[in-house]
Design an enzyme around this catalytic site. Structure first.
Site, PDB file in Angstrom:
ATOM      1  CG  ASP A  30      -1.947   1.009   1.303  1.00  0.00           C
ATOM      2  OD1 ASP A  30      -2.826   0.969   0.431  1.00  0.00           O
ATOM      3  OD2 ASP A  30      -1.928   1.876   2.202  1.00  0.00           O
ATOM      4  CD  GLU A  66      -2.106   2.209  -3.624  1.00  0.00           C
ATOM      5  OE1 GLU A  66      -3.193   2.749  -3.836  1.00  0.00           O
ATOM      6  OE2 GLU A  66      -1.481   2.379  -2.549  1.00  0.00           O
TER       7      GLU A  66
HETATM    8  C1  NOJ Z   1      -4.467   2.898  -0.836  1.00  0.00           C
HETATM    9  C2  NOJ Z   1      -5.582   1.941  -0.579  1.00  0.00           C
HETATM   10  O1  NOJ Z   1      -5.849   1.228  -1.748  1.00  0.00           O
HETATM   11  C3  NOJ Z   1      -6.739   2.777  -0.110  1.00  0.00           C
HETATM   12  O2  NOJ Z   1      -7.933   2.050  -0.069  1.00  0.00           O
HETATM   13  C4  NOJ Z   1      -6.397   3.352   1.241  1.00  0.00           C
HETATM   14  O3  NOJ Z   1      -7.438   4.212   1.658  1.00  0.00           O
HETATM   15  C5  NOJ Z   1      -5.095   4.153   1.167  1.00  0.00           C
HETATM   16  N1  NOJ Z   1      -4.071   3.495   0.419  1.00  0.00           N
HETATM   17  C6  NOJ Z   1      -4.569   4.378   2.557  1.00  0.00           C
HETATM   18  O4  NOJ Z   1      -4.077   3.186   3.079  1.00  0.00           O
END
Ligand code: NOJ
Length: 573
Positions: free
Chosen positions: A230, A291
């Site tokens: 993440d 990500e």
């Molecule tokens: C990316 C995640 O996919 C999202 O759902 C989340 O709110 C943020 N990062 C914070 O962790």
């Protein structure tokens, strides 16, 4: 630009391309499964609910894994199921090494993993290293400790009479929240890229680094095949936390991100090199997927250099507009940027943070990531147009070499749930912007399994943490299973053919069509055609007669492709 010819059944097609063989997976070997895999994202809150409390859970997932093996995917990725107060749907973790009772227990996780492996599905879990929950013991200790203490050094605290800088949270409002001292006076500020309940870690702190190595090992020891990381572009902030002065020329989210002092700092890479060594110490190919919302793609490719992560989500592809030229460009750019560093490209159209592509591809206005849509959004799109485009887009995507990510429900052609009542909304974006931005609830609604069952088969009690639209009965898996040409059967066919033809390990050769809205490319023995116009188009004469392997629109013939449709043609004989 180079020109060369390829031989189809008998006609000769001239291929014009900047780089004749845009291969992303030349070095793929059987054990490097992640180079060609199709990974299905399970959003545990909304996949299947075994205990009937309205919230999906791990036993629910276990009970439905068979349908994913049947669909033909290679792996699943689970969004967070860890101990969490759920202020950001589990992306606010209070204990990285336990399962929240909402979702079950560690024993349930082990059962689920064993079942997945038995079915030949690999298991990837989410890792949330940028921030934790304000209920994490370390943050509670930090609040209880004094400024300057080792406890506070695990996070980013600052003394300042006013806001320490001008940074704005991704969810709206300031990125800083002020603490209160025991005597009631104003205390230090702490930084949070997301909600105030999600304090950012200080990645200069050795204990933070050590803790995450332990977290990796904890789950690797339990048999996970990898991690989706993440906010993999946010862990390290620019020295001195300077104000952000946006460049007005780079207005869109993708365009500004690498400029912001909290995104894409060089220091993140040594963290991933360190993690890679941890993963490489385990048998089998355990993987990291970033990500990282950074652009351009050549910058994103830094996350997947040989000694860092294995994959990165291709957000420029996801964000691309419904336009043949734009799609062709982003495909080329992806294959070349990831290819430069020896990594496979990935492809993705939907996830739990964006408007589902069966709706998004028909939006008339730009919809910045995370804004969402709702009943008051002007010009709501026509669902029929959205579905046609989504089926075509998925048909094109699954023909591309590299890895692909699917988001639960897209195989049913699910649209965004637009009509959610205000009082049902749960995304912090909605609350932090006082309803100005709808947020992401519309893509997170529990998915329909059976048309005539409580909660459409999500559970047996009929409860659902977000209300399911009544029209979703028509999208239910049991209905689609029996329907020739349903979106579910389209995905099954695409996935089976992708495997048979080895497309994940193939390459892209463009075929010039002479039509601005018609794309044609060849990957191994398959020619893929995609029509972005709403009117039917004649296929180039050279392609006439090639048998149709699969098509997003049943009206496809060997000479004509309907509007907003895509098809795979057999060029193998
Ligand atoms: C990316 C995640 O996919 C999202 O759902 C989340 O709110 C943020 N990062 C914070 O962790």
């Amino acid at each position: 630009m180079q020109a060369f010819t390829i031989l189809l059944e008998s006609p000769i097609v001239t291929v014009m391309t900047d780089s004749p063989l845009l291969a992303s997976t030349d070095t793929a070997t059987a054990d490097q499964w992640w180079r060609t895999s199709v990974i299905y994202q399970i959003y545990p809150r909304s996949f299947a609910d075994a205990n009937g409390d309205g919230m999906g859970d791990l036993p629910g997932i276990t009970s439905r894994l068979g349908s994913l093996a049947d669909l033909g995917v290679d792996a699943v990725w689970l969004s967070p199921f860890f101990t969490s107060p759920q202020r950001d749907a589990g992306y606010d973790v209070a204990d990285y090494c336990d399962v929240d009772p909402l979702f079950g227990s560690l024993a349930d996780f082990d059962t689920m993993t064993a079942k997945a492996h038995e079915l030949g599905l690999r298991v990837i879990i989410d890792l949330v290293p940028n921030h934790c929950s304000d209920q994490h013991p370390w943050f509670r200790q930090a609040l209880a400790a004094a400024p300057g203490s080792p406890e506070r050094d695990r996070f980013i605290f600052r003394d300042s009479p006013e806001l320490p800088n001008n940074w704005e949270s991704v969810f709206g409002g300031s990125m800083w929240t002020r603490t209160t001292n025991p005597d009631g006076s104003d205390g230090q500020w702490y930084l949070h890229i997301f909600d105030s309940s999600q304090p950012d870690f200080n990645w200069d702190n050795a204990e933070v680094r050590a803790m995450f190595r332990d977290v990796l090992r904890f789950w690797l020891d339990r048999g996970v095949d990898g991690f989706r990381v993440d906010v993999a572009h946010g862990l390290v902030k620019a020295e001195g936390l300077p104000d952000f002065i946006p460049d007005p020329a780079a207005a869109s989210m993708g365009g500004t991100e690498e400029l912001a002092p909290w995104w894409g700092q060089d220091g993140v890479h040594e963290i991933y090199r360190d993690w890679r060594q941890v993963l490489d110490g385990y048998p089998g190919q355990r993987v990291l997927c970033a990500e990282a919302w950074v652009s351009p793609l050549s910058l994103m490719a830094h996350w997947v250099r040989a000694d860092e992560m294995h994959q990165a989500f291709n957000f420029p592809y996801l964000s691309s507009s419904w336009d043949a030229t734009a799609i062709r460009e982003v495909i080329n750019e992806s294959l070349s940027a990831f290819g430069e560093v020896g990594a496979p490209s990935t492809w993705v159209l939907s996830n739990h943070d964006v408007v589902r592509h069966a709706t998004r591809l028909a939006l008339s206005a730009d919809n910045p990531q995370g804004d969402g849509i709702g009943p008051r959004t002007p010009d709501l799109p026509d669902p029929a147009v959205g579905l046609r485009r989504a089926r075509a887009a998925s048909t094109l995507m699954l023909a591309l070499p590299g890895g692909a990510y699917l988001y639960q429900g897209e195989e049913l052609g699910l649209p965004e749930a637009v009509e959610l009542p205000d009082e049902a909304r749960q995304d912090p974006t909605w609350f932090r912007t006082a309803g100005e931005r709808y947020g992401r609830d519309g893509c997170r609604v529990p998915i329909p399994w059976q048309a005539n069952a409580p909660a459409f088969g999500f559970n047996e009690s009929g409860r659902s943490w977000l209300p399911q639209p009544q029209q979703w009965a028509g999208y239910a898996r049991d209905v689609q299973q029996a329907q020739a040409g349903s979106t579910l059967n389209l995905y099954r066919d695409l996935l089976a053919l992708r495997r048979t033809h080895g497309l994940g390990a193939g390459s892209v050769q463009w075929i010039e069509t002479g039509h601005r809205d018609l794309l044609a490319l060849r990957n191994r023995e398959v020619v893929v055609v995609a029509n972005f116009a709403s009117e039917p188009v004649d296929l180039p004469a050279e392609l006439h007669g090639l048998p149709v392997l699969v098509a997003s629109d049943a009206a496809t013939t060997t000479t004509v492709l309907p509007g907003e449709a895509a098809a795979w043609l057999d060029a193998g004989n």
